[in-house]
Motif scaffolding. Structure first.
Motif, PDB file in Angstrom:
ATOM      1  N   ARG A  74      58.826  82.118  35.092  1.00  0.00           N
ATOM      2  CA  ARG A  74      57.885  82.374  34.074  1.00  0.00           C
ATOM      3  C   ARG A  74      57.226  83.934  34.725  1.00  0.00           C
ATOM      4  NH1 ARG A  74      54.645  76.845  33.378  1.00  0.00           N
ATOM      5  NH2 ARG A  74      56.289  75.577  32.749  1.00  0.00           N
ATOM      6  N   ILE A  75      57.503  84.916  34.157  1.00  0.00           N
ATOM      7  CA  ILE A  75      56.592  86.105  34.250  1.00  0.00           C
ATOM      8  C   ILE A  75      55.020  85.970  34.120  1.00  0.00           C
ATOM      9  CG2 ILE A  75      56.406  88.531  33.948  1.00  0.00           C
ATOM     10  CD1 ILE A  75      59.317  87.960  35.068  1.00  0.00           C
ATOM     11  N   GLY A  76      54.365  86.289  35.322  1.00  0.00           N
ATOM     12  CA  GLY A  76      52.846  86.188  35.056  1.00  0.00           C
ATOM     13  C   GLY A  76      52.295  86.393  36.574  1.00  0.00           C
ATOM     14  N   ASP A  77      50.988  86.575  36.285  1.00  0.00           N
ATOM     15  CA  ASP A  77      49.895  86.760  37.683  1.00  0.00           C
ATOM     16  C   ASP A  77      49.675  85.629  38.092  1.00  0.00           C
ATOM     17  OD1 ASP A  77      48.223  87.934  39.164  1.00  0.00           O
ATOM     18  OD2 ASP A  77      46.932  88.557  37.885  1.00  0.00           O
ATOM     19  N   GLY A  78      49.607  85.199  39.261  1.00  0.00           N
ATOM     20  CA  GLY A  78      49.478  84.171  40.087  1.00  0.00           C
ATOM     21  C   GLY A  78      49.688  82.900  39.407  1.00  0.00           C
ATOM     22  N   LEU A  79      48.542  82.149  39.081  1.00  0.00           N
ATOM     23  CA  LEU A  79      48.498  80.804  38.722  1.00  0.00           C
ATOM     24  C   LEU A  79      48.675  80.572  37.189  1.00  0.00           C
ATOM     25  CD1 LEU A  79      46.334  78.459  41.020  1.00  0.00           C
ATOM     26  CD2 LEU A  79      48.895  78.484  40.843  1.00  0.00           C
ATOM     27  N   ASP A  88      52.349  69.204  41.016  1.00  0.00           N
ATOM     28  CA  ASP A  88      51.460  68.548  42.325  1.00  0.00           C
ATOM     29  C   ASP A  88      51.266  69.648  43.199  1.00  0.00           C
ATOM     30  OD1 ASP A  88      52.289  65.924  40.816  1.00  0.00           O
ATOM     31  OD2 ASP A  88      54.067  66.220  41.860  1.00  0.00           O
ATOM     32  N   THR A  89      52.187  70.455  43.324  1.00  0.00           N
ATOM     33  CA  THR A  89      52.143  71.230  44.444  1.00  0.00           C
ATOM     34  C   THR A  89      52.334  72.698  44.151  1.00  0.00           C
ATOM     35  OG1 THR A  89      52.871  69.349  46.079  1.00  0.00           O
ATOM     36  CG2 THR A  89      53.051  71.488  47.093  1.00  0.00           C
ATOM     37  N   ILE A  90      51.863  73.780  44.734  1.00  0.00           N
ATOM     38  CA  ILE A  90      52.010  75.101  44.701  1.00  0.00           C
ATOM     39  C   ILE A  90      52.345  75.752  46.175  1.00  0.00           C
ATOM     40  CG2 ILE A  90      50.728  75.585  42.452  1.00  0.00           C
ATOM     41  CD1 ILE A  90      48.707  77.172  44.252  1.00  0.00           C
ATOM     42  N   VAL A  91      53.476  76.585  46.149  1.00  0.00           N
ATOM     43  CA  VAL A  91      53.684  77.362  47.430  1.00  0.00           C
ATOM     44  C   VAL A  91      53.481  78.909  47.227  1.00  0.00           C
ATOM     45  CG1 VAL A  91      55.253  78.175  48.957  1.00  0.00           C
ATOM     46  CG2 VAL A  91      55.666  75.877  47.988  1.00  0.00           C
ATOM     47  N   ILE A  92      52.490  79.462  48.084  1.00  0.00           N
ATOM     48  CA  ILE A  92      52.190  80.914  47.811  1.00  0.00           C
ATOM     49  C   ILE A  92      52.412  81.238  49.176  1.00  0.00           C
ATOM     50  CG2 ILE A  92      50.633  82.722  47.319  1.00  0.00           C
ATOM     51  CD1 ILE A  92      48.709  80.602  45.696  1.00  0.00           C
ATOM     52  N   ALA A  93      53.467  82.192  49.496  1.00  0.00           N
ATOM     53  CA  ALA A  93      53.992  82.647  50.733  1.00  0.00           C
ATOM     54  C   ALA A  93      54.237  83.982  50.729  1.00  0.00           C
ATOM     55  CB  ALA A  93      55.101  81.641  51.202  1.00  0.00           C
ATOM     56  N   LYS A 101      43.668  84.513  48.166  1.00  0.00           N
ATOM     57  CA  LYS A 101      42.305  83.808  47.669  1.00  0.00           C
ATOM     58  C   LYS A 101      42.033  84.313  46.317  1.00  0.00           C
ATOM     59  CE  LYS A 101      37.685  85.430  49.054  1.00  0.00           C
ATOM     60  NZ  LYS A 101      37.582  86.546  48.179  1.00  0.00           N
ATOM     61  N   ASP A 102      42.552  85.495  45.950  1.00  0.00           N
ATOM     62  CA  ASP A 102      41.973  85.828  44.327  1.00  0.00           C
ATOM     63  C   ASP A 102      43.019  85.042  43.527  1.00  0.00           C
ATOM     64  OD1 ASP A 102      40.530  87.878  45.302  1.00  0.00           O
ATOM     65  OD2 ASP A 102      41.844  89.669  45.095  1.00  0.00           O
ATOM     66  N   ILE A 103      44.056  84.870  43.800  1.00  0.00           N
ATOM     67  CA  ILE A 103      44.952  83.886  42.986  1.00  0.00           C
ATOM     68  C   ILE A 103      44.432  82.534  42.740  1.00  0.00           C
ATOM     69  CG2 ILE A 103      47.343  82.813  42.898  1.00  0.00           C
ATOM     70  CD1 ILE A 103      48.357  85.196  44.179  1.00  0.00           C
ATOM     71  N   LEU A 104      43.757  81.854  43.863  1.00  0.00           N
ATOM     72  CA  LEU A 104      43.212  80.599  43.899  1.00  0.00           C
ATOM     73  C   LEU A 104      41.916  80.420  43.168  1.00  0.00           C
ATOM     74  CD1 LEU A 104      44.336  79.266  47.377  1.00  0.00           C
ATOM     75  CD2 LEU A 104      45.419  78.819  45.275  1.00  0.00           C
ATOM     76  N   ARG A 122      50.805  86.595  54.985  1.00  0.00           N
ATOM     77  CA  ARG A 122      51.210  87.496  55.889  1.00  0.00           C
ATOM     78  C   ARG A 122      50.362  88.221  56.606  1.00  0.00           C
ATOM     79  NH1 ARG A 122      56.351  86.674  57.165  1.00  0.00           N
ATOM     80  NH2 ARG A 122      57.300  88.709  56.521  1.00  0.00           N
ATOM     81  N   ASN A 123      49.131  88.563  56.149  1.00  0.00           N
ATOM     82  CA  ASN A 123      47.971  89.023  56.644  1.00  0.00           C
ATOM     83  C   ASN A 123      46.809  88.486  56.398  1.00  0.00           C
ATOM     84  OD1 ASN A 123      47.139  90.513  54.325  1.00  0.00           O
ATOM     85  ND2 ASN A 123      48.972  91.931  54.904  1.00  0.00           N
ATOM     86  N   ALA A 124      45.514  88.946  57.096  1.00  0.00           N
ATOM     87  CA  ALA A 124      44.120  88.296  56.471  1.00  0.00           C
ATOM     88  C   ALA A 124      44.326  86.921  56.371  1.00  0.00           C
ATOM     89  CB  ALA A 124      43.860  89.013  55.387  1.00  0.00           C
TER      90      ALA A 124
END
Length: 127
Positions: A74-79, A88-93, A101-104, A122-124
């Motif tokens: 699926r093409i789209g922004d974040g969640l 059940d589970t998401i991976v954001i890496a 933080k913005d996505i969640l 990767r940062n912050a």
């Protein structure tokens, strides 16, 4: 059989057999390929905000003979492309901590409905 980098392997090791997984910002689709090949998850959602990376991910899934009925690209922004309760589970890496933080925080009801979040900024990292 796909071989993950050490970084991606650590992420995959946190996913239990039978979990329904969404890989947010999937990039190349390596984690979903691994999860299917290792018989860990057969319900996989891949999302990416950009068409190009998603085309690469889908091409990789096809090259590794992952049946189309076991994943949804699926093409789209974040969640946003994932329905509440669908996984059940998401991976954001591999993204920055502020973006994660913005996505969640975009839809806290959706985020709170998840059983597991696997995050690898990767940062912050402190964010």
């Amino acid at each position: 059989m796909i071989r993950l980098t050490d970084r991606l392997q650590v992420i995959a090791n946190h996913i239990q057999k039978g979990e329904k997984v969404a890989d947010i910002g999937t990039d190349h689709g390596y984690i979903p390929i691994y999860l299917y090949q290792k018989n860990i998850s057969d319900k996989l959602i891949l999302t990416d905000i950009n068409k190009g990376p998603m085309e690469i991910a889908v091409r990789n899934l096809r090259q590794h003979h992952i049946p189309e009925n076991h994943y949804d690209a699926r093409i789209g922004d974040g969640l946003k492309p994932v329905k509440t309760g669908e996984v059940d589970t998401i991976v954001i890496a591999g993204m920055g901590g502020l973006l994660i933080k913005d996505i969640l925080s975009y839809d806290m009801n959706k985020t709170k409905a998840l059983k597991k979040l696997i995050l690898q900024p990767r940062n912050a990292q402190d964010k």
